[in-house]
Write an enzyme that holds these catalytic residues in place. Sequence first.
Site, PDB file in Angstrom:
ATOM      1  N   HIS A  20      43.500 -19.341  70.769  1.00 45.51           N
ATOM      2  CA  HIS A  20      43.691 -18.484  71.949  1.00 45.51           C
ATOM      3  C   HIS A  20      42.591 -18.747  72.980  1.00 45.51           C
ATOM      4  O   HIS A  20      42.862 -18.857  74.172  1.00 45.51           O
ATOM      5  CB  HIS A  20      43.602 -16.995  71.571  1.00 45.51           C
ATOM      6  CG  HIS A  20      44.705 -16.491  70.692  1.00 45.51           C
ATOM      7  ND1 HIS A  20      44.465 -15.724  69.572  1.00 45.51           N
ATOM      8  CD2 HIS A  20      46.051 -16.610  70.780  1.00 45.51           C
ATOM      9  CE1 HIS A  20      45.614 -15.397  69.005  1.00 45.51           C
ATOM     10  NE2 HIS A  20      46.602 -15.937  69.711  1.00 45.51           N
ATOM     11  N   LYS A  44      55.264  -4.966  64.597  1.00 47.29           N
ATOM     12  CA  LYS A  44      54.372  -5.527  63.575  1.00 47.29           C
ATOM     13  C   LYS A  44      53.254  -4.532  63.266  1.00 47.29           C
ATOM     14  O   LYS A  44      52.751  -3.879  64.159  1.00 47.29           O
ATOM     15  CB  LYS A  44      53.689  -6.794  64.106  1.00 47.29           C
ATOM     16  CG  LYS A  44      54.593  -7.915  64.529  1.00 47.29           C
ATOM     17  CD  LYS A  44      53.733  -9.066  65.058  1.00 47.29           C
ATOM     18  CE  LYS A  44      54.538 -10.077  65.858  1.00 47.29           C
ATOM     19  NZ  LYS A  44      53.703 -11.058  66.549  1.00 47.29           N
ATOM     20  N   ARG A  93      52.175 -24.786  70.204  1.00 44.98           N
ATOM     21  CA  ARG A  93      51.552 -25.541  69.121  1.00 44.98           C
ATOM     22  C   ARG A  93      52.454 -26.642  68.584  1.00 44.98           C
ATOM     23  O   ARG A  93      51.995 -27.656  68.117  1.00 44.98           O
ATOM     24  CB  ARG A  93      51.185 -24.598  67.961  1.00 44.98           C
ATOM     25  CG  ARG A  93      49.988 -23.741  68.251  1.00 44.98           C
ATOM     26  CD  ARG A  93      49.897 -22.634  67.265  1.00 44.98           C
ATOM     27  NE  ARG A  93      51.106 -21.838  67.295  1.00 44.98           N
ATOM     28  CZ  ARG A  93      51.226 -20.639  66.769  1.00 44.98           C
ATOM     29  NH1 ARG A  93      50.223 -20.104  66.133  1.00 44.98           N
ATOM     30  NH2 ARG A  93      52.350 -19.974  66.859  1.00 44.98           N
ATOM     31  N   SER A 131      46.987 -16.194  64.253  1.00 43.32           N
ATOM     32  CA  SER A 131      46.337 -14.967  63.785  1.00 43.32           C
ATOM     33  C   SER A 131      46.778 -14.651  62.358  1.00 43.32           C
ATOM     34  O   SER A 131      45.988 -14.155  61.554  1.00 43.32           O
ATOM     35  CB  SER A 131      46.681 -13.795  64.712  1.00 43.32           C
ATOM     36  OG  SER A 131      46.185 -14.044  66.004  1.00 43.32           O
TER      37      SER A 131
HETATM   38  O1  PNS Z   1      51.181 -13.069  70.205  1.00 40.64           O
HETATM   39  P1  PNS Z   1      52.672 -12.789  70.142  1.00 40.64           P
HETATM   40  O2  PNS Z   1      52.943 -11.680  69.151  1.00 40.64           O
HETATM   41  O3  PNS Z   1      53.461 -14.024  69.846  1.00 40.64           O
HETATM   42  O4  PNS Z   1      53.103 -12.269  71.603  1.00 40.64           O
HETATM   43  C1  PNS Z   1      54.428 -11.938  71.911  1.00 40.64           C
HETATM   44  C2  PNS Z   1      54.531 -11.327  73.325  1.00 40.64           C
HETATM   45  C3  PNS Z   1      53.654 -10.099  73.474  1.00 40.64           C
HETATM   46  C4  PNS Z   1      54.098 -12.376  74.327  1.00 40.64           C
HETATM   47  C5  PNS Z   1      56.020 -10.963  73.547  1.00 40.64           C
HETATM   48  O5  PNS Z   1      56.441 -10.167  72.484  1.00 40.64           O
HETATM   49  C6  PNS Z   1      56.273 -10.242  74.862  1.00 40.64           C
HETATM   50  O6  PNS Z   1      56.208 -10.822  75.926  1.00 40.64           O
HETATM   51  N1  PNS Z   1      56.560  -8.926  74.767  1.00 40.64           N
HETATM   52  C7  PNS Z   1      56.788  -8.088  75.912  1.00 40.64           C
HETATM   53  C8  PNS Z   1      58.175  -7.465  75.896  1.00 40.64           C
HETATM   54  C9  PNS Z   1      59.118  -8.276  76.748  1.00 40.64           C
HETATM   55  O7  PNS Z   1      58.926  -8.469  77.929  1.00 40.64           O
HETATM   56  N2  PNS Z   1      60.157  -8.790  76.081  1.00 40.64           N
HETATM   57  C10 PNS Z   1      61.136  -9.619  76.707  1.00 40.64           C
HETATM   58  C11 PNS Z   1      60.654 -11.046  76.798  1.00 40.64           C
HETATM   59  S1  PNS Z   1      62.012 -12.059  77.053  1.00 40.64           S
END
Ligand code: PNS
Length: 164
Positions: A20, A44, A93, A131
Site C-alpha cells: 500500500h 468483513k 498485483r 493485508s
Molecule cells: O482494500 P479493499 O477491501 O480491497 O477495498 C475495497 C474498496 C473499499 C475499494 C471497495 O469495496 C469500494 O470502493 N467500496 C465502496 C463502495 C462502492 O462504491 N461500491 C461500488 C463500487 S463499484
Amino acid sequence: MSNMRTAIYPGSFDPVTLGHLDIIRRASVMFDRLIVAVMHNQNKKPMFSVEERMEFLRRTTVELSNVEIASFGGLLADYARQQDACAVVKGLRAVSDFEYEFQMALANRKLNPQLDTVLLMTSAEYMYLSSSVVKDIAVHGGSVAGFVPDRIMQDIVRRTRKEG
Ligand code: PNS
C-alpha cells in the site's frame, strides 16, 4: 484551488502494508492531493478499528505533505464528488485483480462520469502481499518484518498476542 488535482486511494487498509505504502508514494507524486480513504461499514470483520487503521496510515505517511488520511462510507463515486476528486487510484498485483478492478472502474465512472480510475502496477517485490497474508502470518506467530512498515510492527504483534 479548483486547479488542484485530487485523487482518492480507497481500501480497507487492515492494516496498511508496504505494498500500500508503495502505491501511496507513487500516487502522491502524480496528483496535487491524495486522499487515502479507509472504507467503513464493510461486512468483513476487521482486525483493527477504522481509527486504528487511520492512525497507522498517518504514522507511516507523515513525510508526504500532500497525503491526507480520511474515512468514508457509502459509495466511492459519491465520496469522490464530495472531495472534488478526478481519480481513484488502485494497485494491481496480478491479472486476477484486473477483472474486479475493471468492473469497479466502469461502475464508478457510470455513477460519476468525472471520475477516472488509475491502476498502478505493483512493484515486483510486493506482488504476493496483502493485508490478509499479513494477518495470517501474525496470527500464527510469524514475523511480519518486511511486510508492513516498521513503525506499525509492534502494534500488530501486540494485537495478535492479545487475541491468541
Ligand atoms: O482494500 P479493499 O477491501 O480491497 O477495498 C475495497 C474498496 C473499499 C475499494 C471497495 O469495496 C469500494 O470502493 N467500496 C465502496 C463502495 C462502492 O462504491 N461500491 C461500488 C463500487 S463499484
